[in-house]
Design an enzyme around this catalytic site. Structure first.
Site, PDB file in Angstrom:
ATOM      1  N   HIS A 278       0.843  -1.203   0.000  1.00  0.00           N
ATOM      2  CA  HIS A 278       0.000   0.000   0.000  1.00  0.00           C
ATOM      3  C   HIS A 278       0.880   1.256   0.000  1.00  0.00           C
ATOM      4  O   HIS A 278       0.652   2.186  -0.791  1.00  0.00           O
ATOM      5  CB  HIS A 278      -0.916  -0.013   1.232  1.00  0.00           C
ATOM      6  CG  HIS A 278      -1.623   1.287   1.477  1.00  0.00           C
ATOM      7  ND1 HIS A 278      -2.892   1.552   1.013  1.00  0.00           N
ATOM      8  CD2 HIS A 278      -1.222   2.409   2.137  1.00  0.00           C
ATOM      9  CE1 HIS A 278      -3.246   2.772   1.380  1.00  0.00           C
ATOM     10  NE2 HIS A 278      -2.242   3.318   2.058  1.00  0.00           N
ATOM     11  N   GLU A 279       1.884   1.286   0.878  1.00  0.00           N
ATOM     12  CA  GLU A 279       2.765   2.450   0.953  1.00  0.00           C
ATOM     13  C   GLU A 279       3.590   2.595  -0.321  1.00  0.00           C
ATOM     14  O   GLU A 279       3.822   3.716  -0.796  1.00  0.00           O
ATOM     15  CB  GLU A 279       3.686   2.327   2.173  1.00  0.00           C
ATOM     16  CG  GLU A 279       2.965   2.252   3.512  1.00  0.00           C
ATOM     17  CD  GLU A 279       2.046   3.431   3.763  1.00  0.00           C
ATOM     18  OE1 GLU A 279       2.347   4.536   3.249  1.00  0.00           O
ATOM     19  OE2 GLU A 279       1.025   3.266   4.444  1.00  0.00           O
ATOM     20  N   HIS A 282       1.661   4.342  -2.997  1.00  0.00           N
ATOM     21  CA  HIS A 282       1.692   5.807  -2.935  1.00  0.00           C
ATOM     22  C   HIS A 282       2.880   6.350  -3.722  1.00  0.00           C
ATOM     23  O   HIS A 282       2.765   7.347  -4.443  1.00  0.00           O
ATOM     24  CB  HIS A 282       1.799   6.271  -1.479  1.00  0.00           C
ATOM     25  CG  HIS A 282       0.507   6.200  -0.721  1.00  0.00           C
ATOM     26  ND1 HIS A 282      -0.648   6.802  -1.175  1.00  0.00           N
ATOM     27  CD2 HIS A 282       0.194   5.633   0.475  1.00  0.00           C
ATOM     28  CE1 HIS A 282      -1.624   6.583  -0.302  1.00  0.00           C
ATOM     29  NE2 HIS A 282      -1.137   5.876   0.706  1.00  0.00           N
ATOM     30  N   GLU A 358      -5.876   7.196  -1.207  1.00  0.00           N
ATOM     31  CA  GLU A 358      -5.747   6.025  -0.342  1.00  0.00           C
ATOM     32  C   GLU A 358      -6.457   4.807  -0.940  1.00  0.00           C
ATOM     33  O   GLU A 358      -5.967   3.682  -0.849  1.00  0.00           O
ATOM     34  CB  GLU A 358      -6.314   6.330   1.049  1.00  0.00           C
ATOM     35  CG  GLU A 358      -5.523   7.364   1.829  1.00  0.00           C
ATOM     36  CD  GLU A 358      -4.111   6.916   2.156  1.00  0.00           C
ATOM     37  OE1 GLU A 358      -3.867   5.692   2.208  1.00  0.00           O
ATOM     38  OE2 GLU A 358      -3.251   7.785   2.358  1.00  0.00           O
ATOM     39  N   ASP A 362      -4.800   1.243  -1.926  1.00  0.00           N
ATOM     40  CA  ASP A 362      -5.350  -0.049  -1.499  1.00  0.00           C
ATOM     41  C   ASP A 362      -5.504  -0.988  -2.694  1.00  0.00           C
ATOM     42  O   ASP A 362      -5.167  -2.179  -2.619  1.00  0.00           O
ATOM     43  CB  ASP A 362      -6.710   0.152  -0.823  1.00  0.00           C
ATOM     44  CG  ASP A 362      -6.587   0.717   0.590  1.00  0.00           C
ATOM     45  OD1 ASP A 362      -5.477   0.686   1.151  1.00  0.00           O
ATOM     46  OD2 ASP A 362      -7.611   1.191   1.124  1.00  0.00           O
TER      47      ASP A 362
END
Length: 424
Positions: A278-279, A282, A358, A362
């Site tokens: 997930h990070e 980004h 976000e 995901d």
């Protein structure tokens, strides 16, 4: 004027507090929408009855305190001007030195100190609540240390920015806001570069990840996504909180992949990998840079509108408040008041953009890991350990949440189509 200010402020604040209390404790439904009942997003399927009760209580109290504190800063800035404290601060600075490069930081320090003291009871109440419900494990002395570090870092940065700003106001009466905005751009990049290696270590101890097998798997994910990282950092947060987190921040050679030790201790390996994916998402989708671009754009409009509103406020009320020129440092509380009000008004747009980013991260993570069970399990564990409200009231979601609600995130993962589940 002073008496009216005190009377009306107290009356309106009490009414505001009563309405908040009714909203959070009477008018909002803490139940789960029928469409989510029995799904993985239903907290009853992964939280005990006691955990669910504590989660609802904790969220209500924290939300109440958070919204209760929102207008306090505005009231402080107004009070500082109406009661003449801004003039006292300015005159005190002049007594210390005849140089504005000294006078302005003194004013900033006095105003920041007063604001911090007046807001301290509410900050302490939030901290006490977090300790009482088992979220925070941080001692009072450690908490105060972090508060003091934050105070002095904030002062140094703010004193520098405000000193430059008020010099520009004096020299370029009609274009100070535009020049200030241009100068802010390299400053923001510099702070983004500096944050991981200079500021963050002041609060916590960072070490290389001890679990080398896990580090290798995380770096493999990073390599697949072309993230230029050669190590993963572990930060000791268990002495401060039971919550979990992970992040990728910084730019260039200072880019860091960071895991809280609470995340490592409480999640299974495949769940940690989903969180890291997930990070990484980004980073891959350039959210760090889009966020920076958003701040730059918001700063442009914020300074533009503040320029016009500050000029109007100075003409209309400045003489009664102790300043007749925008470049007079006594106008700083008015500058802060306008800027914070504008920030509040535009925050729903900013938060909506953040929630969309976000969701994208995901989706990237589930496509990368192809492990829905791990994804859902990680969010469920995050909810339990942080006593998060999976279905917060609308006011909280749209004015406070930079992430989708946990119910929305878990439901999206449970129903996400288009991936082949990874075989064990």
């Amino acid at each position: 004027m002073k008496k009216k200010f005190v009377t009306w402020t107290l009356v309106l604040y009490v009414i505001y507090g009563l309405l908040l209390g009714l909203y959070f404790f009477q008018w909002t439904d803490v139940g789960v929408p029928p469409a989510y009942e029995g799904t993985a997003a239903d907290p009853a399927t992964f939280m005990t009855e006691k955990e669910l009760e504590l989660s609802q209580e904790y969220s209500r109290y924290q939300n109440f305190l958070s919204f209760l504190g929102e207008p306090l800063e505005w009231m402080i800035y107004l009070g500082v001007m109406i009661f003449g404290a801004s003039v006292v601060f300015r005159n005190f600075g002049k007594q210390i030195s005849r140089f504005r490069v000294i006078q302005i930081p003194i004013f900033v320090l006095l105003l920041q100190t007063l604001t911090t003291i007046l807001l301290f009871p509410l900050d302490y109440a939030r901290r006490w609540l977090s300790v009482e419900y088992g979220i925070s494990t941080q001692s009072f002395s450690s908490w105060m240390r972090d508060e003091l570090i934050g105070f002095w870092i904030g002062f140094i940065i703010m004193a520098l920015l405000i000193t430059v700003l008020y010099f520009l106001m004096k020299k370029f009466e009609k274009r100070w806001w535009l020049i200030a905005w241009v100068l802010m751009i390299p400053f923001l990049f510099f702070m983004m570069y500096l944050q991981p290696v200079v500021i963050d270590p002041l609060y916590n101890d960072f070490t290389e990840l001890q679990d080398k097998q896990l580090e290798e798997k995380i770096l493999t994910l990073a390599d697949e996504a072309d993230v230029p990282a050669d190590r993963v950092y572990e930060v000791n947060m268990s002495e401060k909180t039971n919550s979990m987190n992970a992040y990728v921040n910084g730019i260039g050679s200072n880019l860091r992949i960071v895991l809280w030790d609470t995340t490592l201790n409480r999640l299974q390996e495949n769940e940690v990998l989903f969180i890291m994916a997930h990070e990484i998402g980004h980073y891959v989708m350039n959210h760090l840079y889009w966020n920076l671009a958003g701040v730059i754009v918001a700063t442009f409009f914020g300074l533009y509108f503040t320029y016009h509103l500050l000029r109007y406020a100075t003409r209309r009320w400045g003489e009664r408040l102790g300043f007749t020129r925008v470049s007079d440092i006594s106008s700083l509380p008015m500058f802060f008041l306008i800027l914070t009000l504008l920030s509040f008004l535009f925050s729903p747009v900013e938060l909506a953009i953040s929630r969309n980013a976000e969701t994208d991260a995901d989706q990237y993570a589930i496509e990368m890991t192809r492990d829905p069970d791990a994804a859902i399990g990680s969010f469920q564990e995050l909810t339990v350990n942080g006593l998060s409200d999976v279905h917060p009231p609308a006011l909280v979601k749209y004015l406070r949440y930079g992430h989708p609600t946990m119910m929305e995130r878990i439901h999206m993962l449970e129903t996400y189509q288009g991936i082949d589940v990874k075989e064990e």
